[in-house]
Motif scaffolding. Structure first.
Motif, PDB file in Angstrom:
ATOM      1  N   HIS A  31       7.043  32.018 -11.843  1.00 31.28           N
ATOM      2  CA  HIS A  31       8.215  31.578 -12.598  1.00 31.28           C
ATOM      3  C   HIS A  31       9.045  30.594 -11.769  1.00 31.28           C
ATOM      4  O   HIS A  31       9.143  30.721 -10.545  1.00 31.28           O
ATOM      5  N   VAL A  32       9.646  29.648 -12.469  1.00 29.51           N
ATOM      6  CA  VAL A  32      10.639  28.741 -11.896  1.00 29.51           C
ATOM      7  C   VAL A  32      11.919  28.950 -12.698  1.00 29.51           C
ATOM      8  O   VAL A  32      11.964  28.657 -13.897  1.00 29.51           O
ATOM      9  N   ASN A  33      12.939  29.505 -12.047  1.00 32.83           N
ATOM     10  CA  ASN A  33      14.194  29.834 -12.740  1.00 32.83           C
ATOM     11  C   ASN A  33      13.936  30.715 -13.957  1.00 32.83           C
ATOM     12  O   ASN A  33      14.456  30.457 -15.055  1.00 32.83           O
ATOM     13  N   ASP A  34      13.116  31.727 -13.785  1.00 33.60           N
ATOM     14  CA  ASP A  34      12.819  32.698 -14.845  1.00 33.60           C
ATOM     15  C   ASP A  34      11.991  32.138 -16.001  1.00 33.60           C
ATOM     16  O   ASP A  34      11.771  32.830 -16.997  1.00 33.60           O
ATOM     17  N   LYS A  35      11.536  30.888 -15.884  1.00 33.53           N
ATOM     18  CA  LYS A  35      10.653  30.320 -16.900  1.00 33.53           C
ATOM     19  C   LYS A  35       9.222  30.277 -16.345  1.00 33.53           C
ATOM     20  O   LYS A  35       9.030  29.931 -15.179  1.00 33.53           O
ATOM     21  N   PRO A  36       8.232  30.608 -17.160  1.00 34.03           N
ATOM     22  CA  PRO A  36       6.845  30.556 -16.682  1.00 34.03           C
ATOM     23  C   PRO A  36       6.491  29.158 -16.183  1.00 34.03           C
ATOM     24  O   PRO A  36       6.761  28.158 -16.863  1.00 34.03           O
ATOM     25  N   ALA A  37       5.914  29.074 -14.989  1.00 32.23           N
ATOM     26  CA  ALA A  37       5.549  27.777 -14.416  1.00 32.23           C
ATOM     27  C   ALA A  37       4.355  27.197 -15.160  1.00 32.23           C
ATOM     28  O   ALA A  37       3.421  27.918 -15.531  1.00 32.23           O
ATOM     29  N   GLN A  38       4.395  25.887 -15.362  1.00 32.36           N
ATOM     30  CA  GLN A  38       3.294  25.175 -16.014  1.00 32.36           C
ATOM     31  C   GLN A  38       2.985  23.923 -15.217  1.00 32.36           C
ATOM     32  O   GLN A  38       3.864  23.343 -14.571  1.00 32.36           O
ATOM     33  N   ARG A  39       1.740  23.497 -15.271  1.00 33.81           N
ATOM     34  CA  ARG A  39       1.347  22.285 -14.571  1.00 33.81           C
ATOM     35  C   ARG A  39       2.214  21.109 -15.035  1.00 33.81           C
ATOM     36  O   ARG A  39       2.434  20.911 -16.231  1.00 33.81           O
ATOM     37  N   GLY A  40       2.731  20.356 -14.079  1.00 34.24           N
ATOM     38  CA  GLY A  40       3.578  19.217 -14.382  1.00 34.24           C
ATOM     39  C   GLY A  40       5.057  19.534 -14.431  1.00 34.24           C
ATOM     40  O   GLY A  40       5.885  18.614 -14.463  1.00 34.24           O
ATOM     41  N   MET A  41       5.432  20.819 -14.428  1.00 35.34           N
ATOM     42  CA  MET A  41       6.842  21.197 -14.461  1.00 35.34           C
ATOM     43  C   MET A  41       7.554  20.679 -13.211  1.00 35.34           C
ATOM     44  O   MET A  41       7.059  20.815 -12.097  1.00 35.34           O
ATOM     45  N   ARG A  96       0.830  -1.207   0.000  1.00 36.21           N
ATOM     46  CA  ARG A  96       0.000   0.000   0.000  1.00 36.21           C
ATOM     47  C   ARG A  96       0.866   1.259   0.000  1.00 36.21           C
ATOM     48  O   ARG A  96       0.619   2.207  -0.744  1.00 36.21           O
ATOM     49  N   ASP A  97       1.912   1.258   0.834  1.00 35.82           N
ATOM     50  CA  ASP A  97       2.814   2.414   0.899  1.00 35.82           C
ATOM     51  C   ASP A  97       3.535   2.619  -0.433  1.00 35.82           C
ATOM     52  O   ASP A  97       3.734   3.752  -0.880  1.00 35.82           O
ATOM     53  N   ALA A  98       3.948   1.510  -1.046  1.00 33.93           N
ATOM     54  CA  ALA A  98       4.646   1.617  -2.324  1.00 33.93           C
ATOM     55  C   ALA A  98       3.718   2.172  -3.401  1.00 33.93           C
ATOM     56  O   ALA A  98       4.112   3.018  -4.210  1.00 33.93           O
ATOM     57  N   LEU A  99       2.485   1.685  -3.419  1.00 38.92           N
ATOM     58  CA  LEU A  99       1.521   2.186  -4.400  1.00 38.92           C
ATOM     59  C   LEU A  99       1.230   3.660  -4.164  1.00 38.92           C
ATOM     60  O   LEU A  99       1.101   4.444  -5.107  1.00 38.92           O
ATOM     61  N   ALA A 100       1.122   4.041  -2.890  1.00 40.55           N
ATOM     62  CA  ALA A 100       0.862   5.448  -2.569  1.00 40.55           C
ATOM     63  C   ALA A 100       2.022   6.322  -3.040  1.00 40.55           C
ATOM     64  O   ALA A 100       1.823   7.416  -3.563  1.00 40.55           O
ATOM     65  N   ALA A 101       3.251   5.822  -2.849  1.00 41.12           N
ATOM     66  CA  ALA A 101       4.421   6.593  -3.286  1.00 41.12           C
ATOM     67  C   ALA A 101       4.416   6.768  -4.799  1.00 41.12           C
ATOM     68  O   ALA A 101       4.712   7.836  -5.327  1.00 41.12           O
ATOM     69  N   ASP A 102       4.065   5.674  -5.512  1.00 44.41           N
ATOM     70  CA  ASP A 102       4.020   5.758  -6.963  1.00 44.41           C
ATOM     71  C   ASP A 102       2.914   6.686  -7.445  1.00 44.41           C
ATOM     72  O   ASP A 102       2.988   7.245  -8.536  1.00 44.41           O
ATOM     73  N   ALA A 103       1.855   6.826  -6.623  1.00 39.38           N
ATOM     74  CA  ALA A 103       0.712   7.635  -7.030  1.00 39.38           C
ATOM     75  C   ALA A 103       0.973   9.128  -6.866  1.00 39.38           C
ATOM     76  O   ALA A 103       0.221   9.939  -7.388  1.00 39.38           O
ATOM     77  N   VAL A 104       2.005   9.490  -6.127  1.00 36.59           N
ATOM     78  CA  VAL A 104       2.311  10.905  -5.917  1.00 36.59           C
ATOM     79  C   VAL A 104       2.793  11.516  -7.223  1.00 36.59           C
ATOM     80  O   VAL A 104       3.739  11.034  -7.836  1.00 36.59           O
ATOM     81  N   GLU A 105       2.125  12.573  -7.634  1.00 35.74           N
ATOM     82  CA  GLU A 105       2.493  13.258  -8.866  1.00 35.74           C
ATOM     83  C   GLU A 105       3.355  14.461  -8.507  1.00 35.74           C
ATOM     84  O   GLU A 105       2.861  15.476  -8.030  1.00 35.74           O
ATOM     85  N   GLU A 106       4.662  14.333  -8.748  1.00 32.67           N
ATOM     86  CA  GLU A 106       5.581  15.403  -8.390  1.00 32.67           C
ATOM     87  C   GLU A 106       5.537  16.543  -9.401  1.00 32.67           C
ATOM     88  O   GLU A 106       5.083  16.383 -10.528  1.00 32.67           O
ATOM     89  N   GLY A 107       6.019  17.688  -8.952  1.00 32.82           N
ATOM     90  CA  GLY A 107       6.065  18.856  -9.816  1.00 32.82           C
ATOM     91  C   GLY A 107       4.934  19.829  -9.535  1.00 32.82           C
ATOM     92  O   GLY A 107       4.250  19.743  -8.506  1.00 32.82           O
ATOM     93  N   VAL A 108       4.740  20.752 -10.446  1.00 23.89           N
ATOM     94  CA  VAL A 108       3.736  21.797 -10.266  1.00 23.89           C
ATOM     95  C   VAL A 108       2.334  21.199 -10.380  1.00 23.89           C
ATOM     96  O   VAL A 108       2.006  20.545 -11.372  1.00 23.89           O
ATOM     97  N   SER A 109       1.536  21.419  -9.357  1.00 27.40           N
ATOM     98  CA  SER A 109       0.171  20.905  -9.335  1.00 27.40           C
ATOM     99  C   SER A 109      -0.851  21.964  -9.749  1.00 27.40           C
ATOM    100  O   SER A 109      -1.846  21.661 -10.404  1.00 27.40           O
ATOM    101  N   ARG A 110      -0.585  23.205  -9.348  1.00 26.80           N
ATOM    102  CA  ARG A 110      -1.542  24.277  -9.667  1.00 26.80           C
ATOM    103  C   ARG A 110      -0.800  25.594  -9.811  1.00 26.80           C
ATOM    104  O   ARG A 110       0.118  25.887  -9.032  1.00 26.80           O
TER     105      ARG A 110
END
Length: 222
Positions: A48-58, A28-42
């Motif tokens: 900006h991230v490093n002077d680049k416009p932030a986008q979902r998923g970045m 269950r813990d492993a599946l939960a870890a895999d389910a975490v979507e890293e990066g920009v969510s909203r």
């Protein structure tokens, strides 16, 4: 089945059941870890991230700098930690960029709501404060020459940069001990503060993004 044989069988069955339960928990813990979507969510507004416009998923990680403009907001997941960056903020992330292991954040301006997973100690730094954190929810806001810190739950060590001997360890269950941390020259380096500018709903959101729940019942706090 004789008495001794039955007791041995029951013991083995119990041990097997416990092992199965442990395996299921690990799965269950492993599946939960895999389910975490890293990066920009909203993203809202000028972010900006490093002077680049932030986008979902970045992807965002150690070595990156996040800036937000007026009326802007960013929600981002880094590893097992999640953050909500308020408007007019500059946040600098540090750590092992190659392994994507975050160790600290510097809040240069603005405000940051964070939830941290258990494990390695991390820190948040400002011009006046160094905050040691492990498995904690914490809100930090820069107010001129002082830092506002609310340990929403968990434990943190609050250290005034100009006088580390005045450090204070805070343990809370639900926004119990907000603090102001001052620069040198004030009669008190740390003093009590009210709860301001962050909500339980935001903490629930951040924890959900990393597969966790807040360690309190939100229904108990209207």
């Amino acid at each position: 089945m004789k008495g001794n044989s039955r007791r041995i069988w029951l013991a083995r069955a119990a041990a097997g059941g416990a092992a199965l339960a442990l395996d299921m928990m690990r799965l269950r813990d492993a599946l939960a870890a895999d389910a975490v979507e890293e990066g920009v969510s909203r993203v809202r507004g000028d972010v900006h991230v490093n002077d680049k416009p932030a986008q979902r998923g970045m992807e965002v990680g150690p070595g990156d700098v996040v800036t937000t403009g007026r009326d802007a907001e960013l929600v981002v997941v880094v590893g097992r930690d999640a953050f909500l960056v308020r408007a007019d903020s500059r946040i600098e992330l540090s750590g092992d960029a190659k392994r994507q292991l975050l160790s600290s954040l510097r809040v240069v301006s603005g405000a940051l709501l964070s939830v941290f997973g258990p494990g390695r100690e991390k820190s948040i730094r400002t011009a006046t404060a160094a905050i040691g954190i492990r498995g904690t929810g914490v809100y930090v806001e820069i107010e001129g020459s002082r830092t506002y810190v609310c340990t929403c739950y968990g434990e943190s060590q609050l250290v005034p940069v100009d006088d580390p001997s005045r450090a204070e360890t805070v343990r809370t269950a639900h926004h119990d001990q907000p603090r102001y941390i001052y620069a040198k020259g004030m009669p008190r380096m740390i003093e009590k503060a009210p709860v301001i500018n962050h909500t339980d709903a935001e903490l629930v959101l951040l924890e959900s993004l990393v597969g966790r729940k807040v360690p309190f019942d939100p229904k108990s706090y209207p």
